[in-house]
Design a protein around this motif. Structure first.
Motif, PDB file in Angstrom:
ATOM      1  N   GLY A  85       0.809  -1.203   0.000  1.00 43.23           N
ATOM      2  CA  GLY A  85       0.000   0.000   0.000  1.00 43.23           C
ATOM      3  C   GLY A  85       0.847   1.260   0.000  1.00 43.23           C
ATOM      4  O   GLY A  85       2.078   1.207   0.054  1.00 43.23           O
ATOM      5  N   PRO A  86       0.231   2.434  -0.061  1.00 43.42           N
ATOM      6  CA  PRO A  86       0.967   3.701  -0.010  1.00 43.42           C
ATOM      7  C   PRO A  86       1.743   3.802   1.301  1.00 43.42           C
ATOM      8  O   PRO A  86       1.273   3.346   2.340  1.00 43.42           O
ATOM      9  CB  PRO A  86      -0.150   4.752  -0.064  1.00 43.42           C
ATOM     10  N   PHE A  87       2.919   4.418   1.249  1.00 40.85           N
ATOM     11  CA  PHE A  87       3.706   4.556   2.470  1.00 40.85           C
ATOM     12  C   PHE A  87       4.591   5.781   2.401  1.00 40.85           C
ATOM     13  O   PHE A  87       4.856   6.328   1.335  1.00 40.85           O
ATOM     14  CB  PHE A  87       4.560   3.296   2.722  1.00 40.85           C
ATOM     15  N   TYR A  88       5.037   6.202   3.572  1.00 39.45           N
ATOM     16  CA  TYR A  88       5.945   7.335   3.703  1.00 39.45           C
ATOM     17  C   TYR A  88       7.285   6.830   4.200  1.00 39.45           C
ATOM     18  O   TYR A  88       7.343   6.035   5.149  1.00 39.45           O
ATOM     19  CB  TYR A  88       5.383   8.362   4.689  1.00 39.45           C
ATOM     20  N   CYS A  89       8.373   7.276   3.567  1.00 40.64           N
ATOM     21  CA  CYS A  89       9.713   6.903   3.988  1.00 40.64           C
ATOM     22  C   CYS A  89      10.339   8.106   4.694  1.00 40.64           C
ATOM     23  O   CYS A  89      10.631   9.112   4.052  1.00 40.64           O
ATOM     24  CB  CYS A  89      10.567   6.483   2.788  1.00 40.64           C
ATOM     25  N   PRO A  90      10.535   8.023   6.010  1.00 36.98           N
ATOM     26  CA  PRO A  90      11.099   9.172   6.737  1.00 36.98           C
ATOM     27  C   PRO A  90      12.540   9.469   6.356  1.00 36.98           C
ATOM     28  O   PRO A  90      12.992  10.610   6.493  1.00 36.98           O
ATOM     29  CB  PRO A  90      10.980   8.745   8.201  1.00 36.98           C
ATOM     30  N   ALA A  91      13.264   8.456   5.865  1.00 33.72           N
ATOM     31  CA  ALA A  91      14.674   8.668   5.534  1.00 33.72           C
ATOM     32  C   ALA A  91      14.844   9.619   4.352  1.00 33.72           C
ATOM     33  O   ALA A  91      15.743  10.465   4.349  1.00 33.72           O
ATOM     34  CB  ALA A  91      15.350   7.328   5.233  1.00 33.72           C
ATOM     35  N   ASP A  92      13.998   9.504   3.338  1.00 29.90           N
ATOM     36  CA  ASP A  92      14.116  10.384   2.171  1.00 29.90           C
ATOM     37  C   ASP A  92      12.971  11.389   2.065  1.00 29.90           C
ATOM     38  O   ASP A  92      12.897  12.158   1.115  1.00 29.90           O
ATOM     39  CB  ASP A  92      14.236   9.573   0.874  1.00 29.90           C
ATOM     40  N   ARG A  93      12.060  11.345   3.052  1.00 25.27           N
ATOM     41  CA  ARG A  93      10.948  12.296   3.136  1.00 25.27           C
ATOM     42  C   ARG A  93      10.057  12.262   1.894  1.00 25.27           C
ATOM     43  O   ARG A  93       9.619  13.302   1.395  1.00 25.27           O
ATOM     44  CB  ARG A  93      11.468  13.724   3.368  1.00 25.27           C
TER      45      ARG A  93
END
Length: 286
Positions: A124-132
Motif C-alpha cells: 500500500g501507499p507509504f511514507y519513507c522518513p529517511a528520504d521524506r
C-alpha cells in the motif's frame, strides 16, 4: 470535492516504467512501516519477510501506457498533494517556522527508496522518513474501492493526506522519538505507540481537510468528509484482521480500530488545531 483545474504539485517523481532491482531492507523505521502496512493488508508474515528479503524482479525501462482513468487519478493526487503543501506551509508559518515539503513518487509494482529498502505496491501507499517521500502505486485506488468499499475522490485524498501526516510527524521530530522506543519496549507496548502514531496521522489528515475547505482551495461538503471517515474506517485494524484471519487480536493492533481512525480524522477536521492531536497523551490509548 471540486478539485479539477486547481494547482498541481511539482514536487513529484514519476517512476512508472523505470526499472528497479536489489533487496528490500528490513532496517530502519521505513522498513518497519512498510512491513506493518503489508501485515495490515492481510499479508502472511512469513511470506512478507521472504518477499522483503528476496531479490526484486526487474522492470523494463521506457515510457508506459497511462489510461485516461489513471491520468485523471494522477491529477487528483497531484492537486491534493499541492493542497497539503499550501495548508501546511501556512500552518508552519503561523507557528514561526518554514514548511519543508515532501515529494510524491508514482511507481508501479516496486521501487527503491533512499533508506527504507525496496517499496512494493503490495504494502500500500507509504511514507519513507529517511528520504521524506510519499510512495504510491495508483492501483491502490482499485483496492480502496473493491476490497475496502471506500469510494469517491475524497477516499484517495484521505490516503494522501494521511501519508503527508507522517511527513509532518517527521518534521516535528515525532518519528524519531517513536523509533527510539522500538528497542526499549516489548512488541505489545510498542504496538500501542504505533497506534498513537497512526491515529495522529489521521488527525493531521483531518486538519488538512479543515483548512483546505476554509481557504476554498478545495470545495468540500459533508459527503466528502463522510467518504474520508469511511476510508479511515475501512483500514482499521479490527476490520482488516477480521477480513484476513476471521478474528480480532487487539494486542496486535498497530494502526487503531475503524472507530478510532474515523474519530481522529473527524476530530482533526472539526478543530483544525494541531494542539488537539496529542494522541500520545490520550488516556483511552494508553
Amino acid at each position: 470535492m471540486e478539485w479539477k483545474g486547481k494547482r498541481r504539485s511539482t514536487n513529484v517523481e514519476d517512476r512508472r516504467g523505470m526499472s528497479s532491482g536489489g533487496k528490500l531492507a528490513l532496517g530502519g523505521v521505513g522498513g518497519i512501516v512498510v512491513l506493518v502496512i503489508g501485515l495490515l493488508m492481510g499479508g502472511d508474515p512469513g511470506e512478507l519477510l521472504q518477499q522483503m528479503q528476496a531479490t526484486s524482479v526487474q522492470q523494463t525501462d521506457g515510457p508506459v501506457e497511462i489510461s485516461a482513468e489513471e491520468q485523471e487519478l494522477t491529477e487528483l493526487v497531484e492537486v491534493v498533494f499541492a493542497s497539503t503543501e499550501d495548508v501546511w506551509a501556512a500552518i508552519f508559518a503561523n507557528g514561526g517556522s518554514t514548511y519543508q515539503p515532501s515529494t510524491m513518487v508514482f511507481y508501479r509494482d516496486q521501487t527503491p527508496t533512499d533508506g527504507c529498502g525496496m517499496g512494493a505496491s503490495a504494502y500500500g501507499p507509504f511514507y519513507c522518513p529517511a528520504d521524506r517521500k510519499v510512495y504510491i502505486d495508483l492501483s491502490f485506488n482499485d483496492q480502496l474501492h473493491e476490497q475496502f468499499g471506500a469510494t469517491g475522490d475524497f477516499a484517495m485524498a484521505y490516503v494522501v493526506a494521511h501519508e503527508v501526516g507522517h511527513h509532518i510527524q517527521n518534521l516535528l521530530g515525532t518519528m524519531d522519538k517513536t523509533a527510539k522506543l522500538r528497542s526499549q519496549l516489548s512488541e505489545r507496548e510498542y504496538n500501542k505507540v504505533s497506534v498513537m502514531t497512526e491515529l495522529q496521522a489521521d488527525f493531521y489528515a483531518g486538519v488538512w481537510a479543515h483548512h483546505a475547505n476554509r481557504s476554498s482551495e478545495l470545495r468540500l461538503d459533508l459527503r466528502d468528509i463522510l467518504e474520508g471517515m469511511k476510508a479511515a474506517e475501512a483500514v482499521g485494524d479490527d476490520r482488516l484482521q477480521r477480513q484476513s484471519q476471521g478474528r480480532v487480536t487487539p494486542e496486535a493492533f498497530t494502526h487503531g480500530t475503524s472507530e478510532q481512525r474515523a474519530y481522529w480524522f473527524k476530530k482533526g477536521y472539526d478543530t483544525g488545531d494541531l494542539r488537539q492531536g496529542d494522541t500520545f497523551s490520550d488516556p483511552s490509548l494508553q
